[in-house]
Design a protein around this motif. Structure first.
Motif, mmCIF file in Angstrom:
data_model
loop_
_atom_site.group_PDB
_atom_site.id
_atom_site.type_symbol
_atom_site.label_atom_id
_atom_site.label_comp_id
_atom_site.label_asym_id
_atom_site.label_seq_id
_atom_site.Cartn_x
_atom_site.Cartn_y
_atom_site.Cartn_z
ATOM 1 N N VAL A 1 0.747 -1.265 0.370
ATOM 2 C CA VAL A 1 0.033 -0.401 0.602
ATOM 3 C C VAL A 1 0.651 1.048 0.359
ATOM 4 O O VAL A 1 0.345 2.079 -0.992
ATOM 5 C CB VAL A 1 -1.222 0.206 1.209
ATOM 6 N N THR A 2 1.781 0.703 0.542
ATOM 7 C CA THR A 2 3.056 2.492 0.423
ATOM 8 C C THR A 2 3.553 2.380 -0.417
ATOM 9 O O THR A 2 3.296 3.461 -0.774
ATOM 10 C CB THR A 2 3.770 2.421 2.065
ATOM 11 N N MET A 3 4.413 1.377 -1.358
ATOM 12 C CA MET A 3 4.842 1.617 -2.650
ATOM 13 C C MET A 3 3.955 1.908 -3.564
ATOM 14 O O MET A 3 4.242 3.326 -4.032
ATOM 15 C CB MET A 3 5.155 -0.151 -2.893
ATOM 16 N N LYS B 1 9.066 2.135 -7.174
ATOM 17 C CA LYS B 1 10.760 2.363 -7.331
ATOM 18 C C LYS B 1 11.114 0.354 -6.261
ATOM 19 O O LYS B 1 12.387 1.026 -6.288
ATOM 20 C CB LYS B 1 10.703 3.693 -6.344
ATOM 21 N N VAL B 2 10.051 -0.250 -5.922
ATOM 22 C CA VAL B 2 10.603 -1.334 -5.360
ATOM 23 C C VAL B 2 10.007 -2.586 -6.165
ATOM 24 O O VAL B 2 9.845 -2.748 -7.539
ATOM 25 C CB VAL B 2 9.476 -0.694 -4.377
ATOM 26 N N THR B 3 10.934 -2.887 -6.064
ATOM 27 C CA THR B 3 11.120 -4.794 -7.190
ATOM 28 C C THR B 3 10.709 -5.535 -5.866
ATOM 29 O O THR B 3 12.276 -6.463 -5.521
ATOM 30 C CB THR B 3 12.183 -5.177 -8.271
ATOM 31 N N GLY C 1 15.404 -2.023 1.767
ATOM 32 C CA GLY C 1 14.275 -3.215 1.653
ATOM 33 C C GLY C 1 13.707 -3.571 2.710
ATOM 34 O O GLY C 1 14.204 -3.327 4.029
ATOM 35 N N PHE C 2 13.251 -4.953 2.513
ATOM 36 C CA PHE C 2 13.012 -6.054 3.696
ATOM 37 C C PHE C 2 12.726 -7.297 2.687
ATOM 38 O O PHE C 2 12.919 -7.501 1.317
ATOM 39 C CB PHE C 2 11.404 -5.999 4.234
ATOM 40 N N SER C 3 13.140 -8.685 3.609
ATOM 41 C CA SER C 3 13.130 -9.747 3.054
ATOM 42 C C SER C 3 11.895 -10.807 3.574
ATOM 43 O O SER C 3 11.858 -10.469 5.198
ATOM 44 C CB SER C 3 14.543 -10.599 2.994
ATOM 45 N N VAL C 4 11.071 -11.707 3.320
ATOM 46 C CA VAL C 4 10.409 -12.316 4.130
ATOM 47 C C VAL C 4 10.707 -14.105 3.960
ATOM 48 O O VAL C 4 11.065 -14.073 2.414
ATOM 49 C CB VAL C 4 9.328 -12.272 3.933
ATOM 50 N N VAL D 1 9.324 -22.379 2.087
ATOM 51 C CA VAL D 1 8.773 -23.172 1.293
ATOM 52 C C VAL D 1 8.687 -22.248 0.505
ATOM 53 O O VAL D 1 8.425 -21.371 -1.345
ATOM 54 C CB VAL D 1 7.207 -23.291 1.123
ATOM 55 N N GLY D 2 9.455 -21.371 0.743
ATOM 56 C CA GLY D 2 9.585 -19.564 -0.339
ATOM 57 C C GLY D 2 9.699 -18.334 -0.113
ATOM 58 O O GLY D 2 9.890 -18.566 1.797
ATOM 59 N N THR D 3 10.847 -17.774 -0.906
ATOM 60 C CA THR D 3 11.658 -15.870 0.050
ATOM 61 C C THR D 3 11.255 -14.845 -0.220
ATOM 62 O O THR D 3 10.262 -15.240 -1.813
ATOM 63 C CB THR D 3 12.329 -16.023 -0.024
ATOM 64 N N LEU D 4 10.896 -13.799 -0.477
ATOM 65 C CA LEU D 4 10.654 -12.595 -1.378
ATOM 66 C C LEU D 4 11.536 -12.022 -0.967
ATOM 67 O O LEU D 4 11.785 -11.386 0.900
ATOM 68 C CB LEU D 4 9.039 -12.320 -0.521
ATOM 69 N N ASP D 5 12.130 -10.991 -1.677
ATOM 70 C CA ASP D 5 12.931 -9.523 -1.279
ATOM 71 C C ASP D 5 12.716 -8.454 -1.949
ATOM 72 O O ASP D 5 12.277 -8.695 -2.700
ATOM 73 C CB ASP D 5 14.616 -9.955 -1.837
ATOM 74 N N ALA D 6 11.893 -7.494 -0.799
ATOM 75 C CA ALA D 6 11.955 -6.352 -1.881
ATOM 76 C C ALA D 6 13.111 -5.454 -1.829
ATOM 77 O O ALA D 6 13.579 -5.425 -0.591
ATOM 78 C CB ALA D 6 11.285 -5.598 -1.303
ATOM 79 N N THR D 7 13.139 -5.139 -2.838
ATOM 80 C CA THR D 7 14.976 -4.058 -2.896
ATOM 81 C C THR D 7 14.205 -2.477 -3.954
ATOM 82 O O THR D 7 13.512 -2.821 -5.194
ATOM 83 C CB THR D 7 15.835 -4.561 -3.884
ATOM 84 N N ALA D 8 14.229 -1.355 -3.307
ATOM 85 C CA ALA D 8 13.729 -0.492 -3.598
ATOM 86 C C ALA D 8 15.469 0.137 -4.301
ATOM 87 O O ALA D 8 15.961 0.183 -4.469
ATOM 88 C CB ALA D 8 14.236 0.816 -2.558
ATOM 89 N N SER D 9 14.988 0.674 -5.449
ATOM 90 C CA SER D 9 16.040 1.302 -6.997
ATOM 91 C C SER D 9 16.882 2.023 -5.760
ATOM 92 O O SER D 9 15.991 2.864 -4.823
ATOM 93 C CB SER D 9 15.459 1.963 -8.075
ATOM 94 N N PRO D 10 17.867 2.533 -6.431
ATOM 95 C CA PRO D 10 18.566 3.125 -5.534
ATOM 96 C C PRO D 10 18.308 5.165 -5.763
ATOM 97 O O PRO D 10 18.317 6.420 -4.049
ATOM 98 C CB PRO D 10 19.789 3.922 -5.907
ATOM 99 N N ALA D 11 17.440 5.451 -6.502
ATOM 100 C CA ALA D 11 17.040 6.585 -6.754
ATOM 101 C C ALA D 11 15.344 6.997 -5.753
ATOM 102 O O ALA D 11 15.212 8.264 -5.797
ATOM 103 C CB ALA D 11 16.776 6.889 -7.906
ATOM 104 N N ALA D 12 15.466 6.057 -5.563
ATOM 105 C CA ALA D 12 14.042 5.616 -4.617
ATOM 106 C C ALA D 12 14.175 7.035 -3.212
ATOM 107 O O ALA D 12 15.347 6.972 -2.905
ATOM 108 C CB ALA D 12 13.566 4.336 -4.017
#
Length: 367
Positions: A190-192, A321-323, A344-347, A356-367
């Motif tokens: 929601v914030t993204m 700006k987040v992948t 960002g963060f990881s789960v 069973v899975g991993t999630l990585d959220a990475t903001a671009s340097p310009a964010a």
């Protein structure tokens, strides 16, 4: 009479990868790709990313000249009527018969229609034609409503907002991507979206669409010059079911080699429920990379070479700006451990104590 050979139904990454792989092993056997899409085979992920946003996007899987040079007969804009497994041939709506020795069914998914009054007027984002229509409509619009907060809905909403449209994303979930990634991640999404200029309206459904926007079950009206239905997709298994292939939960069941229950018939991509060696169980393939890998496995197996689907599924989604990058086998999870990081963060998702899975959220340097 058409000579028998290798036939792939579907010009997405699964069908093209299967045909390309088979051709690389057998230079003289006829290879054909049949597709209802009239466009040259293209990648779909960039449609809701670079292409919609106006950035440079490499869409073509191969050039027209590549298919010619590799003696792959690309037959576009044709509808397959049925598969005759007894006589091993594919029959089109125009009455053409294509006999096969090996067949790969890669018919992909179809968009789930928006079943409300006026829903058929909403734009979708499933094909290249859809993307062109949406991009053209956005040029003459100042506002947009996107219905559905899945991966495509979030990307499309952020993309439209990036083009300068006042964009609202509407969904029945409390937060976007809640079922896939959990409440904590959804709140961050929601914030993204807000950072990208998108207003999120959750816990409501669309009851009607008209020329100026949508009406919600909450009674609120949301105006939009453009309405986009990102209401999910459904695997297109009509040909498979009619041909008698074994199915489960709306998908075609295949082993780790992409073999179906019918001899000399393989399946790959969105329509499959395939045995993944790494997971040790049946897994639904839902993304471009998995489809391409499964197509390669199907092509190698059909060509008589050892191959198995043993990779861990992976996909990426860009929201402003987040992948978000996910690796894992999807499905239900018991818990998700979230760790903050510098950009960002990881789960880490677990079920019955097993990751069973991993999630990585990475903001671009310009964010």
């Amino acid at each position: 009479m058409v000579a028998p050979g290798f036939v792939a139904i579907g010009s997405g990454p699964a069908g093209v990868s299967a045909a390309e792989t088979f051709r690389s092993r057998h230079r003289l056997i006829p290879v054909r790709v049949l597709s209802a899409d009239p466009a040259l085979p293209y990648a779909k992920p960039p449609l809701s990313k670079q292409y919609l946003c106006g950035s440079s996007a490499a869409l073509d899987l191969h050039s027209a000249g590549w298919f010619d040079r590799n003696d792959i007969d690309l037959i576009l804009g044709v509808t397959v009527e049925h598969i005759d497994t007894r006589n091993q041939e594919v029959v089109t709506a125009g009455g053409m018969h294509y006999p096969y020795w090996h067949l790969v069914l890669a018919s992909g998914s179809a968009a789930v229609p928006l079943a409300v009054p006026g829903g058929d007027s909403a734009l979708s984002l499933r094909s290249f034609g859809d993307a062109v229509a949406l991009k053209m409509a956005a040029r003459h619009a100042s506002s947009a409503v996107v219905i559905g907060a899945g991966l495509i809905g979030c990307e499309a909403a952020a993309g439209l907002a990036g083009l300068g449209l006042a964009t609202t994303l509407v969904a029945p979930e409390t937060v976007p991507l809640q079922r896939r990634f959990g409440l904590d991640v959804g709140q961050r999404v929601v914030t993204m979206l807000s950072d990208a200029g998108v207003r999120y309206v959750g816990s409501t459904t669309v009851t009607a669409v008209d020329a100026t926007g949508v009406l919600l079950s909450s009674g609120e009206r949301v105006d939009g010059d453009i309405v986009v239905a990102a209401t999910g997709v459904r695997p297109d298994i009509r040909l498979a079911a009619a041909a008698g292939l074994a199915t489960l939960d709306g998908r075609v069941v295949v082993d780790e080699h992409m073999r179906t229950s019918v001899p000399n018939v393989f399946a790959a991509g969105d329509i499959t429920l395939a045995h993944n060696v790494s997971a040790g169980r049946l897994v639904a393939a839902e993304h471009w990379r998995d489809a391409a890998l499964q197509g390669r496995v199907a092509g190698l197996t059909a060509a008589g070479y050892p191959a198995a689907w043993d990779t861990v599924p992976r996909f990426a989604c860009s929201i402003g700006k987040v992948t978000l990058t996910y690796r894992g086998w999807g499905g239900a999870f018991d818990s998700g451990t979230l760790d903050e990081s510098r950009n960002g963060f990881s789960v880490t998702y677990r079920a019955r104590g097993r990751t069973v899975g991993t999630l990585d959220a990475t903001a671009s340097p310009a964010a």
